[in-house]
Design a protein around this motif. Structure first.
Motif, short mmCIF file in Angstrom:
data_model
loop_
_atom_site.label_atom_id
_atom_site.label_comp_id
_atom_site.label_asym_id
_atom_site.label_seq_id
_atom_site.Cartn_x
_atom_site.Cartn_y
_atom_site.Cartn_z
N LEU A 282 36.95 -2.08 39.57
CA LEU A 282 38.31 -1.84 39.07
C LEU A 282 38.40 -0.56 38.24
CD1 LEU A 282 39.25 -5.45 37.85
CD2 LEU A 282 39.74 -4.36 40.05
N ASN A 315 36.53 3.78 41.56
CA ASN A 315 36.28 2.38 41.96
C ASN A 315 34.85 1.95 41.62
OD1 ASN A 315 38.90 2.40 43.01
ND2 ASN A 315 38.15 3.16 44.98
N GLY A 360 45.97 -0.01 36.82
CA GLY A 360 45.49 -0.97 37.80
C GLY A 360 46.66 -1.81 38.30
N THR A 361 46.37 -3.03 38.68
CA THR A 361 47.38 -3.85 39.37
C THR A 361 47.85 -5.05 38.56
OG1 THR A 361 45.62 -5.10 40.42
CG2 THR A 361 46.50 -3.22 41.64
N HIS A 362 47.25 -5.30 37.38
CA HIS A 362 47.60 -6.52 36.64
C HIS A 362 48.73 -6.29 35.65
CE1 HIS A 362 43.46 -7.37 38.03
NE2 HIS A 362 43.95 -8.59 38.20
N ASP A 363 49.66 -7.23 35.63
CA ASP A 363 50.73 -7.24 34.65
C ASP A 363 50.09 -7.43 33.27
OD1 ASP A 363 52.78 -7.86 32.98
OD2 ASP A 363 53.54 -9.56 34.14
N THR A 432 48.91 -2.49 34.60
CA THR A 432 49.79 -1.50 35.23
C THR A 432 50.36 -0.54 34.19
OG1 THR A 432 51.60 -3.07 34.94
CG2 THR A 432 50.53 -3.03 37.09
#
Lengths: 470, 448
Positions: A282, A315, A360-363, A432
């Motif tokens: 990540l 990554n 990244g992709t997490h709230d 994010t």
């Protein structure tokens, strides 16, 4: 002659002759670093200006490289005779006298990454006093328990010119503005502090909006919140790093270990690991000296190379190091525009510019909710790293307990301790909410300080040791 | 070329001519050579010579400061006029001003802090010293890599003049040798540590061999480390760590921190805040020590000041401004560069030693931490909290048993002052600070 140039009587031909003289004992590279720094600062305490200071510092540094060896000398008298003497001193690092023809020097290209509209340092000091007073009033209005407020404004215009034996001369004018607020809050026996600051390569227009009020309130609120903070739980636990400021942890725990000088000599935990997995998949880490007006941004580095954007870890895979000319040459790599120095009194080294982890992709709220019990660390006072092993220590100046997925009590005396590569392998959520920190960071290495930027999204670390007393 | 003192006096006169009611100026000149070596080869040679002037102008209680490193009469006059003009920006402060005339003057003693021999040393001589230290460190086969050695010397000369008639000059030499190496442990793990020696005189430096061997010993000692248990344990500070602690205490009694409400001790002058084992002294009068000086950064005569006397907070550490702000007076501790206002700084700082040996002090501890290094910035003087990373050796049954790393030590400074249980008899100097092995109770040790 360009009137904005600091080179004065040093035309291309003279620069070329002095560079040849610097290499006249067998050196294989030389550079001349001209610097003129104008500074101004003012501080307000107890609601009034306590002192105002201003000064000019100028000089010329001469560096000669011979293989892995560096010879360095400088002069504070910017005359051809004085620079030539410094060149002769630096040249002595090599011992193979020879005749070197004058170096043909031509101007390099220029660009402008700084947005400085209202010029620094030259503005009448009185026009700045009101700014300090506004920050002071905003801080005091937060809570009557705020007993001390210190506000300081510092401005700097750094003019540099670098002439290198590769045949290029480049000039740059680097502005820097910084406003800082410190508060002390008292309640009975309890006494706490709060700090805030912001800075950029901009002019006084940076202060046109409500920045003074924002920084005043932020420092005061932090001090007041810390009055009710309770001791941090000690031991290993889940830690959520807040966005922006936590970039200082990335800077210390990862960034320094990726500076090429440490890797060239095999000192770093990251030595000889390009292409290998060195962090959680990540994790991506980038150093970017080209971000508009950011504190760590530079048009050219202090060896005359344009700054760049360098992917260090992608990554979780190590992609490369931050180079200056010396490390790039000895490691057969491309210079990345990271050769920086504190002043003409110092030789350059590989240094970071603005170092960050992209979103990244997490709230971010989901990240907090995912933690049953842990620590949410928001703001840091600075840290330290041991390059060899990657061990780091950070003191958080603002932190909270997380209980059942909610942020609860403020905590005090939170110290995070760990090993950079180990901790980076424990990153299991990346938010994010990437943001670059307010520009207030100064990076120290080998006795030299340079301004840097850091940025970060919220990140969850599955386990880090927290030093505390509870 | 004008002499350093001439230039300082020109700056003072020019400031007064420009409207200052009083002024002082400081000229700092330093010359030095430093050499870095690694794996038996020269890595870097640097030659330094700088000359900077700072001038402070008072217009009644308003203060302006200007500086330049162009040490010519013309540039100095411009800086002086600029300082006088900047004073108009600041607020009138009745406490601002030059030190009281009775405080000005030079200590009448031979401090012996200049080594003319060291000042004349060439890069080659420093290189030999560095190479010898590195080679001694590498003599042990467990030392598998060198981070390099450094050696060098700087001679600095300071001239201070003010409009109250003070004019003084002083010089000092600072020499150092440092080496850092990596050891490889039985399990292949790599540990780095280093050691340095610093002194005003070359003859007071520890030998290159001793410096190298100590660096090696420290790196090797770290190998095979474990993590310690978490909890409240007695903590024994090595002299290195005790020196850091001594500086934290000196910072906590700085009058500048007191009037800014930036220290937990702000209301405690005269009170017994520490144990009877705690005595801390600032002393600028010790011969051959690097913090010794005839006068401070404002021209105030050096002296010896007891800060903590058997646990009692006996004095603040002050320059003239912070002295007035705290209704005390300067202790001759103005620390000053050319670019800003004087601040408060120590001269030589000495944490007083006790009677028993370090082995006896450690022998009393059934289980605890012997801490040899601190790491990170976890001191909050205003709140009185102390939380640091560190490493050292774990104590079992009164004996140093195994290395420990990646730990934190935290506590409340008020508790720590009371918890100074004992200082040993091994007062150890490094640079301008001396401290013995020191036991402190009431700290929490945490490990991952």
């Amino acid at each position: 002659m360009d009137p904005s140039s600091i080179l004065g009587e040093f035309d291309d031909a003279l620069l070329g002759r002095i560079l040849a003289e610097a290499m006249g004992r067998g050196g294989d590279y030389a550079d001349l670093f001209f610097e003129q720094r104008s500074e101004s600062s003012m501080s307000l305490e107890d609601g009034v200006v306590r002192s105002a200071a201003a000064g000019d510092v100028a000089g010329v540094g001469v560096r000669v490289l011979a293989g892995e060896r560096t010879g360095y000398a400088y002069t504070e008298q910017s005359t051809p005779e004085a620079v030539r003497r410094a060149a002769q001193t630096a040249a002595a690092i090599a011992d193979d006298a020879r005749e070197v023809p004058a170096v043909a020097v031509t101007p390099g290209s220029r660009r402008d990454l700084y947005r400085a509209e209202k010029p620094l340092v030259v503005a009448p000091p009185r026009s700045k006093v009101e700014m300090l007073e506004r920050a002071d009033r905003a801080a005091r209005a937060v809570d009557p328990r705020v007993v001390r407020v210190t506000v300081s404004l510092s401005e700097e215009v750094r003019r540099v010119a670098v002439a290198v034996s590769a045949g290029v001369v480049v000039e740059d004018v680097q502005p820097m503005l910084m406003l800082r607020v410190g508060c002390v809050a008292e309640d009975g026996d309890r006494r706490t502090t709060g700090f805030s600051g912001d800075g950029a390569r901009r002019g006084l227009e940076m202060l046109d909006g409500d920045l003074a009020e924002v920084l005043g309130r932020r420092a005061a609120e932090q001090a007041v919140r810390n009055l009710s903070a309770r001791p941090a739980p000690a031991g290993p636990q889940t830690v959520v790093l807040g966005n922006a400021y936590s970039g200082v942890l990335l800077h210390e725990a990862v960034g320094h270990g990726l500076e090429a000088d440490f890797n060239r000599k095999g000192f770093s935990r990251y030595s000889d690991q390009v292409g290998q997995q060195v962090a959680s998949p990540l994790v991506t880490v980038i150093d970017d000296g080209t971000m508009l007006s950011e504190r760590g941004s530079i048009n050219v580095d202090d060896e005359g190379r344009p700054s760049g954007s360098t992917v260090l870890i992608e990554n979780g895979i190590l992609k490369g190091y931050l180079h200056d000319r010396l490390s790039a040459r000895l490691m057969d790599a491309d210079a990345t525009g990271n050769g920086r120095r504190e002043s003409f009194r110092c030789a350059p080294m590989p240094r970071m510019t603005n170092t960050f982890m992209p979103a990244g992709t997490h709230d971010p709220e989901e990240i907090i909710r995912s933690v049953e019990r842990g620590v949410y660390a928001v703001q840091f006072g600075g840290g330290q790293v041991e390059i060899g092993k990657g061990d780091f220590v950070f003191a958080a100046t603002e932190a909270y307990l997380i209980e059942d997925g909610k942020i609860t009590a403020p905590l005090r005396d939170v110290t995070l301790i760990g090993n950079g590569p180990e901790v980076m392998s424990r990153v299991d959520m990346v938010g994010t909410d990437y943001r670059i920190s307010e520009g207030m960071w100064m990076c120290g290495k080998d006795g030299q300080s340079v301004p840097v930027g850091v940025g970060m999204p919220s990140v969850r670390l599955s386990s880090v040791t927290v030093g505390g007393t509870a | 070329m004008s002499s350093d003192l001439d230039l300082a006096q020109i700056a003072v006169r020019s400031a007064v001519d420009a409207g200052a009611t009083s002024a002082d100026a400081l000229l700092v000149e330093s010359r030095g050579t430093s050499v870095r070596v690694r794996d038996g080869e020269t890595e870097k040679v640097q030659d330094s010579h700088s000359r900077s002037l700072g001038v402070r102008a008072f217009v009644d209680g308003r203060v302006g400061i200007a500086y330049t490193n162009d040490a010519t009469e013309g540039a100095v006059r411009i800086a002086a006029r600029r300082a006088a003009a900047l004073a108009e920006v600041s607020a009138d402060d009745p406490n601002a001003g030059l030190p009281d005339p009775s405080e000005l003057g030079s200590l009448d003693a031979e401090l012996d802090v200049v080594d003319a021999g060291a000042a004349a040393w060439t890069a080659d001589a420093w290189r030999e010293l560095g190479l010898a230290a590195e080679s001694a460190a590498r003599a042990d086969e467990r030392i598998t890599q060198s981070e390099g050695a450094r050696a060098g010397g700087v001679t600095s000369h300071i001239a201070i003049a003010n409009s109250a008639g003070f004019a003084g000059e002083r010089s000092r030499t600072d020499c150092y040798v440092y080496v850092s190496v990596f050891a490889t442990g039985e399990k292949g793990e790599r540990q780095r540590d280093g050691y340095s020696s610093a002194a005003a005189h070359l003859s007071d430096l520890e030998s290159a061999g001793d410096v190298g061997r100590e660096a090696a010993r420290r790196a090797i000692q770290r190998c095979g480390y474990r993590k310690p248990p978490t909890g409240a344990f007695p903590v024994i500070l090595s002299p290195d760590v005790a020196r850091d602690f001594a500086h934290t205490l000196a910072d906590a009694v700085s009058a500048a921190a007191v009037f800014r409400r930036g220290t937990f001790l702000a209301d405690s002058l005269g009170e017994t805040v520490g144990s009877s084992a705690l005595t801390l002294v600032d002393d600028g009068t010790l011969p051959r020590r690097q913090g010794s000086r005839a006068f401070d950064g404002e021209g105030v005569r050096s002296r010896r000041t007891v800060l903590f006397d058997a646990g009692r907070l006996a004095s603040w550490l002050a320059d003239s401004y912070s002295g007035r702000r705290t209704e005390s007076s300067t202790t001759g501790n103005a620390s000053r560069g050319t670019t800003g206002s004087p601040g408060v700084g120590t001269s030589n700082l000495v944490l007083a030693a006790g009677d028993r040996t370090p082995e006896q002090v450690i022998g009393d501890v059934p289980q605890g931490l012997y801490i040899t290094e601190l790491f990170g910035m976890g001191v909050n003087l205003a709140a009185g909290s102390w939380s640091r990373g560190g490493g050292g050796l774990w104590i079992e049954d009164g004996k140093l048993s195994y290395p420990v790393q990646e730990l934190t030590v935290a506590g409340d400074l008020r508790t720590m002052l009371k918890g100074v249980a004992e200082t040993a008899n091994d007062l150890t100097w490094h640079g301008s600070t001396a401290a013995p092995t020191t036991r402190i109770d009431g700290l929490t040790v945490a490990a991952g």
